[in-house]
Design a protein around this motif. Structure first.
Motif, short mmCIF file in Angstrom:
data_model
loop_
_atom_site.label_atom_id
_atom_site.label_comp_id
_atom_site.label_asym_id
_atom_site.label_seq_id
_atom_site.Cartn_x
_atom_site.Cartn_y
_atom_site.Cartn_z
N LEU A 212 0.83 -1.21 0.00
CA LEU A 212 0.00 0.00 0.00
C LEU A 212 0.86 1.25 0.00
O LEU A 212 0.57 2.22 -0.72
CB LEU A 212 -0.93 -0.02 1.21
N ALA A 216 0.98 3.97 -2.85
CA ALA A 216 0.76 5.39 -2.60
C ALA A 216 1.93 6.23 -3.10
O ALA A 216 1.74 7.31 -3.68
CB ALA A 216 0.54 5.62 -1.10
N TRP A 217 3.15 5.70 -2.88
CA TRP A 217 4.34 6.44 -3.33
C TRP A 217 4.37 6.52 -4.86
O TRP A 217 4.66 7.59 -5.42
CB TRP A 217 5.59 5.75 -2.81
N LEU A 219 1.79 6.33 -6.83
CA LEU A 219 0.72 7.23 -7.24
C LEU A 219 1.14 8.68 -7.09
O LEU A 219 0.89 9.51 -7.97
CB LEU A 219 -0.53 6.94 -6.41
N PHE A 220 1.81 8.97 -5.96
CA PHE A 220 2.28 10.34 -5.74
C PHE A 220 3.32 10.73 -6.78
O PHE A 220 3.28 11.84 -7.32
CB PHE A 220 2.87 10.44 -4.33
#
Length: 467
Positions: A212, A216-217, A219-220
């Motif tokens: 996760l 998230a990383w 996606l960022f």
């Protein structure tokens, strides 16, 4: 005798059966499993059994009450061990008895009790043993039954129970309160299994958490990249608009001046024509870069590769571009190697890549006005040696952290002096694509404030007979 010996045969778990009154007195005959005859227990043994039963008077009274209300229940009463090891009376209430005929009326008495004397260990081995083995399965579980007082193993589904200990979690065995049963996974205790599963769960949750976080990383990072790309697209549109507007304005202005015949001097007229030609070439290169980038983005870029003399191609490009360099005040130095090996390449694509490097050298030379072009081969004497051409300037240079980014589309170095140079940000992207398509590469060596050197590396073609 005051002791009951263990019988032999298939019914050895059943020792005898009796019918009792509600107070524990023996009413009916004794049934022995090893004989079809009925008889009575010896008086001493009978008295001891009666005393053991009467000690559980409240439980027997409850049995009678439940039977009158229509319920059935069994109570286990352990007998003294000196009568028979692990002997147990299983007592239940039967239907109420009626008085004998001839008495006044027919009245119900207390419910009578029926008891079966079982040897608990024989019953566990002979009756419960097969059930234990079916439950345990061939390879999954191990079931063990032990004597509660001594811990002695009565039954185990593991053949070699001497090397095995009872699990921490145990429970009483049904109607046999003096015996306990335990279950565990084969090869592991309950605690070990719980620890293993806890560890596996922690590892799983940690892996999911890391995934996760990684998602998230990513996606960022993707969001940041899209923002940067959007900003670079905006700069690209602005730069291209300016790049198109400037040469068009100069061409229009000089053409109108010549058309109005305001410049009578022939030398001045030729200078105006040279400006128009130079700006036309500049406009053509910009449009060609945009069209080439469009073909690359749509996957329609194709190259016609053939045996090519890299030295001859470099000389042809410099012959055309030298006039433009000298007009802008640049001094061009050419250092050619003798007899370069042939390469397999598209001549127009190689020329396009070299022109983009020369154009970049001009834009980012700053106050310096010197450009060096070199050709040569690698020192490795193999058929796969490199054939290369360098374009070197002594300009503003490129910071080390941005030297890998300059080949991305629309990217322009963020150093201060770079923004004074005009461009679309596509030149090096096109050069990198051309080199990759030819199985080569582009290398860069640069020091901020000193200058940059770009090298186009091609793989030498295999020599033909007669070369």
């Amino acid at each position: 005798s005051s002791r009951i010996d263990r019988p032999e045969g298939n019914t050895r778990a059943l020792r005898f059966g009796v019918v009792l009154d509600s107070q524990g007195g023996v009413l009916q005959h004794i049934i022995r499993p090893d004989s079809s005859a009925r008889g009575t227990l010896p008086p001493p043994l009978r008295a001891r059994i009666r005393d053991s039963i009467r000690a559980h008077g409240p439980a027997l009274a409850r049995l009678s009450r439940l039977r009158r209300e229509g319920y059935r229940k069994i109570v286990a009463i352990p007998l003294p061990r000196d009568i028979a090891p692990s002997l147990l009376l299983l007592v239940t209430a039967v239907a109420p008895m009626e008085r004998a005929p001839g008495t006044a009326g027919t009245e119900r008495t207390h419910a009578s009790l029926q008891a079966l004397a079982l040897d608990a260990e024989d019953f566990i081995r002979d009756i419960l043993g097969p059930k234990f083995r079916d439950i345990a399965g061939a390879e999954d579980f191990i079931l063990v039954c032990t004597d509660r007082a001594t811990g002695r193993v009565i039954l185990s589904t593991e053949p070699d129970s001497s090397q095995w200990t009872m699990p921490e979690q145990q429970r009483p065995l049904w109607m046999f309160p003096d015996h306990r049963v335990g279950i565990r996974m084969r090869g592991e205790s309950a605690a070990e299994l719980a620890r293993a599963r806890t560890t596996a769960s922690i590892v799983l949750f940690s892996a999911v958490g890391l995934l996760l976080l990684a998602g998230a990383w990513l996606l960022f990072r993707g969001f940041q990249r899209e923002l940067r790309l959007a900003a670079m697209r905006s700069d690209f549109v602005s730069n291209v608009s300016h790049e198109l507007k400037t040469p068009l304005a100069l061409i229009r202005m000089y053409a109108e001046t010549l058309e109005m015949e305001r410049i009578p001097d022939p030398e001045a007229q030729r200078e105006y024509l040279r400006v128009i030609m130079r700006e036309s070439d500049r406009l053509s290169r910009l449009i060609n870069n945009i069209l080439a980038f469009s073909r690359i983005e749509s996957g329609r870029a194709h190259y016609h590769r053939e045996r090519l003399d890299l030295g001859a191609t470099v000389r042809a490009v410099l012959a055309i571009y030298r006039v433009h360099l000298e007009h802008e005040g640049f001094r061009l130095t050419v250092e050619e190697a003798d007899a370069l090996p042939m390469i397999d390449a598209d001549a127009e694509a190689v020329a396009e890549a070299l022109l983009n490097l020369l154009d970049n050298a001009m834009k980012y030379s700053g106050e310096s006005r010197e450009i060096i072009v070199r050709t040569g081969t690698s020192d490795t004497e193999t058929t796969d040696r490199d054939v290369w051409v360098d374009v070197e300037d002594h300009g503003i240079g490129i910071p080390p952290d941005q030297q890998k980014l300059i080949f991305e589309k629309f990217y322009r170095v963020s150093a201060g002096l770079v923004h004074t140079a005009k461009g679309s940000g596509l030149g090096l992207t096109l050069v990198d694509h051309i080199m990759r398509a030819h199985g080569g590469r582009i290398d860069v060596r640069s020091t901020p404030g000193t200058g940059s050197c770009f090298r186009l590396c091609f793989t030498a073609a295999a020599p033909l007979p007669g070369d």
